[in-house]
Design an enzyme around this catalytic site. Structure first.
Site, short mmCIF file in Angstrom:
data_model
loop_
_atom_site.label_atom_id
_atom_site.label_comp_id
_atom_site.label_asym_id
_atom_site.label_seq_id
_atom_site.Cartn_x
_atom_site.Cartn_y
_atom_site.Cartn_z
N SER A 204 14.44 16.56 -9.35
CA SER A 204 13.95 17.91 -9.07
C SER A 204 13.80 18.21 -7.59
O SER A 204 13.56 19.36 -7.22
CB SER A 204 12.62 18.13 -9.78
OG SER A 204 11.66 17.25 -9.24
N GLY A 205 13.93 17.21 -6.76
CA GLY A 205 13.75 17.43 -5.33
C GLY A 205 15.00 17.99 -4.67
O GLY A 205 16.04 18.20 -5.31
N ASN B 171 21.22 17.38 6.99
CA ASN B 171 20.30 16.33 6.56
C ASN B 171 20.36 16.04 5.08
O ASN B 171 20.09 14.92 4.64
CB ASN B 171 18.87 16.69 6.97
CG ASN B 171 18.43 18.03 6.45
OD1 ASN B 171 19.11 19.04 6.69
ND2 ASN B 171 17.34 18.07 5.71
N CYS C 248 17.62 10.69 7.70
CA CYS C 248 18.56 11.67 8.26
C CYS C 248 18.64 11.57 9.78
O CYS C 248 19.73 11.52 10.36
CB CYS C 248 18.18 13.08 7.82
SG CYS C 248 16.46 13.53 8.10
#
Lengths: 352, 352, 352, 352
Positions: A10-11, A319, A149
């Site tokens: 869900s992220g 990112n 990132c």
């Protein structure tokens, strides 16, 4: 087809991974893992993705191993630290996108991830690093920890200087600028649109944990290679993308613009996702993260600045792609013997 | 009432100056100067300002001196260089916002402003500097050259270290981040909304002419005060605002967070427009230019970073206000004996 | 000096009100009210405002009446409904910015504010309306309920047609576009920066409670004046500002562009905060909320569109100023006999 | 491989087309056409695209026909009108993205495109329309004129009501909201970042030429099908994306939410790029153009609004993809017998 599961579905990184899997000809999405979103459908979680009625979020249990050849943990470091021991033995390949298994040294780990407890002995079994710099290591890796990132950008920016030249790098100062997606979806006031929209926010002016990864990575490759590495990080109004400005004090010959540019071209000659660019080669200055949006490219440029006797290296990436989900697919491609660019041929969406 | 004229009335700094004049109880706008926009009304040029049917753009001629006590040149440096000799003798006060008369040394001036020719002997007659650091000099000044937006921020950021302490500043690296209004209204592709909107653009990665001003200013105050000063500048998606991140190598005692913060508080105790802030004192990290938008404040914070053994000083301001038009009004207030805050009491518009 | 208190001091409207009070020569801020932020200082809550060490958030109790001549409730409707009965008798003037006391009819109120319970008999005692249309009513008002931001814009947009002409308005369709500050600081995922930043979000496509206020207001002035009033509302990437596009089916003479423009000019001739503009009079099309940012102006333009046989009226305002805090100050100026523009002379911050 | 050329290669639609061609397995880019950018390399023009050293901009001459199976004109309407007669006979397929050959009726064409002269007899030979509604017509088409971005959205939004139901559509009012990329790269002040960034700009409040296409399209399919069609268009801060809000007065049965939603699902059952969505099915309201960014999807939702007795249909698409380049590839796929989704499987980049 390689069966792949995504924990933390869900992220933002999870959603991006699902996007890339849907575009990949050799990956089949067989599992969506989550905790608070168990039972939710894909369409509930990610507003843009093609609807797939068969995909529903499930809890992550050891059983899922039967349905996956590879599992990616797009979870917070605390969750990854808890899941990895359970899954490590059961899956042919486990990829962690969090910071749980990036830093080997316990003391350094504890300083930057004080709430992330890892079982003894596990971190050493992870292969850590930017795929471009790992050679064949990924082909055999069972446990893979991918860099943050910023760490990805900084490592790619510095590697030709530190690893590929006869230079001595005395100190590096990194000034990082990034969009809001790096902070995930935590509902903090400072991340609500009214305050984040016009911000140039000094969220980490004196240190960032990604710098620790970079120092460790180079220290292992060639001891003492970077004298010091300091970092400050700022949030800007973008959603995606980061630009890492690396200001380097170095000693050696061939520190002029032309030699540096050539050295970078040579170093990354074989790497499809690293583009060594000239600052003024296009209608906008590059590297600029807008020029890699949605793609797995990392754009680099290197320059000499006579003021301050320094080398300036700029690195831009998305990112969520090269800094997370795209790099995961790239690593999986290498791990499973697919062409490195398989499913990653998407060009940047510019302007957006 | 002090009668004030604005040359360059159609530009962004000119428009901002008109806004502030309209809000000022002691200034009366008596002249709008321009070239390509001669004959246009105020409402044609600036979409937000209160309509004033009597104001129409006129060419700048020596005659206007009869109608003005003070004239502000919000013009490009080339235009200021041409107008200043004509107006200098005729007006009680002339204020230039451009770079034409900032740098005294001809060689340095030519390097950064190659297309700006100045008559001999004029630059020496200008009073240059941030009002906060000029003491009483402005009270008598007939010709005033105000610093660039970045130079204002950097000078205010460094002054307590360089001028107010027993420290020795070996080197400074400035990483600047700013909005698009600093570039004015030139119609370049890179400044059109589609490309500028999502940009983190390295427009001046190896040097910026505002750094030269700063070096000169401190060199005159205390010779050799800054060992070296390098700068890189980036554009971000904001329209207004800039954040100057100053990374300082300094030697001396009292380089801890607390001592530094106190030293800054002490240095600016009497200055109404400089706010020395703590990084985490509000619901968003500061300094952030969004927290000074539309106001004449410059927000500062100073911190020790053990990594890299450096001091981090952050300065945020609205480039059109404290970096241009507001500073002009502040200087005029000082010049004409008005309270420094007269007409400048506007609070920041936050969030916007 | 008029002593003024602000309940809901930590919200966006509360913060904006404090900004305007700080800029106002006749208002003295004597009370900050809140619940979850009790004990916080002003600098903790609002990153831009001038620090005032004496101001700390306190609970709202009847006692505060001793310290205030007027209190503004910048609170959610539920809170206003609870506070108003307690404060109504104790203060010379109480101003509510919420929806608690806007709609007189209980059934309509319950439909749009189902969770807002009001004591019987109180709503009738409130004076409701846009100051421009209330004549002298505010001079005597003890309880004032101000319209919502959209209701303000729509009412001002329609009044010359409905009240000031011999036209018959059969139906109105409003398409509203607004920034994120209208939604306050609730931490919902859809309002986090990553999702709100690039959105054109249909948050209320079939109805908006502000439309109900408008209908009621005109119905009371001249029965049956608007045949029907429908509304759809969208969120866009701005933080501040709204544009209400009113598409009107009307019958009567003088529906050409020129007559309409003149009628609007005439209707608002005496009103300093309503600007009747021509669509193409400046370098950007107006009305555009960016041209009123930070100010108390409401910009209007009216046009005939032959397609569809309709009149198009556009209204732009800053929802936190003319749509909330600025309108409150305007009403207070009228209430206490100050000039209507007192403390509200700030010009728009453009571009920002 | 189908050899494809792009005229207007330096524009935004041209660049987007090149992006999609690079991602397409059956298309080979063999020609870049331009005028002012002749001799420029791909990397000079489009900052994000993979460098291809063999591609350089050339003038468009009849000779290029030898190198292309299909040519897409991503040129201004004036240029398309001049090029099409030259190329029409020489190429197996010519696709025009401009407005030059959309409107058949000369009078209507002249009203909306007064500067675009077309040779007699050519427009009738073009196949015009959204691919979803053309059935097999594209399979044989030699000359294809694709709808404008807004026309695509509005046509897809209205087709199920106008063509697929027993309803009678009396009138439609369209309120369009779009990003800056629709305006191309013309250097106008209003399109520079400072003014466009915070705008909600009424750039076409009383009519838009895309509405004329829609009216013509439906009139040809079923005479008199839409009583009237009016449109107003606004620019918002996005770069990509548009949302067309269609407010429809219709008569007939089955005008409830559920029946309407089902009718839309049924109508587009076979269409891979049209997604009929429920307004609240995901964590953000849809349709929202951010949820289709970079993809060829058009998202639709249909709702009943009892206020005003109307049907609300919302359509969101990426104006550079489904509104231009993606639709071109979709049409070419149909024309050359490829699967409709070939090369168009990219998922939206969300959030961005």
């Amino acid at each position: 087809m390689i069966r792949i599961g995504v924990a933390g579905a869900s992220g933002l990184a999870g959603g991006e991974l699902i996007r890339l899997i849907m575009q990949h000809p050799e990956l089949e999405l067989t599992f969506l893992g989550g905790s608070r979103t168990v039972g939710r459908r894909l369409v509930d979680l990610h507003p843009g993705l093609r609807h797939d009625p068969g995909l529903v979020v499930e809890p992550v249990t050891p059983r899922l191993a039967e349905r996956c050849d590879v599992m990616v943990l797009a979870t917070p470091a605390e969750v990854s630290a808890a899941l990895a021991p359970v899954l490590a033995e059961r899956l042919p390949c486990l990829v962690d996108l969090s910071g749980a298994f990036r830093i080997t040294c316990s003391d350094v780990h504890k300083r930057w991830y004080p709430s992330v407890d890892r079982p003894d002995g596990l971190v050493e079994r992870f292969t850590y690093g930017v795929p471009e710099l790992l050679g064949d290591e990924l082909a055999e890796a069972r446990l893979i920890s991918l860099p943050g990132c910023y760490a990805t950008a900084i490592t790619l920016a510095l590697a030709p200087l530190v690893l590929g030249s006869g230079l001595r790098v005395d100190s590096v100062l990194v000034d990082g600028k990034s969009g809001s997606s790096g902070g995930g979806l935590r509902p903090r006031t400072a991340d609500l649109h009214p305050y984040r929209s016009g911000a140039i926010t000094p969220y980490a002016p004196t240190g960032h944990r990604h710098a620790a990864e970079v120092g460790q990575f180079f220290a292992r490759r060639r001891a003492g290679s970077i004298g010091s590495l300091a970092m400050s990080a700022y949030g800007v109004s973008n959603v995606r993308g980061l630009l890492a400005s690396c200001y380097v004090q170095a000693r050696g010959d061939q520190l002029d613009d032309r030699s540096l540019h050539r050295a970078y071209l040579r170093f990354y000659r074989q790497q499809p996702f690293v583009r060594v660019r000239r600052h003024a080669e296009t209608l906008i200055p590059v590297p600029d993260p807008q020029a890699v949006l949605g793609s797995n490219f990392c754009d680099l440029a290197v320059m000499r600045d006579d003021e301050g006797d320094r080398v300036v290296v700029l690195a831009a990436l998305d990112n969520l792609v090269k800094g997370a989900a795209g790099q995961a697919v790239q690593a999986i491609n290498r791990r499973f013997g697919l062409p490195e660019e398989c499913g990653l041929g998407m060009q940047p969406v510019v302007p957006a």
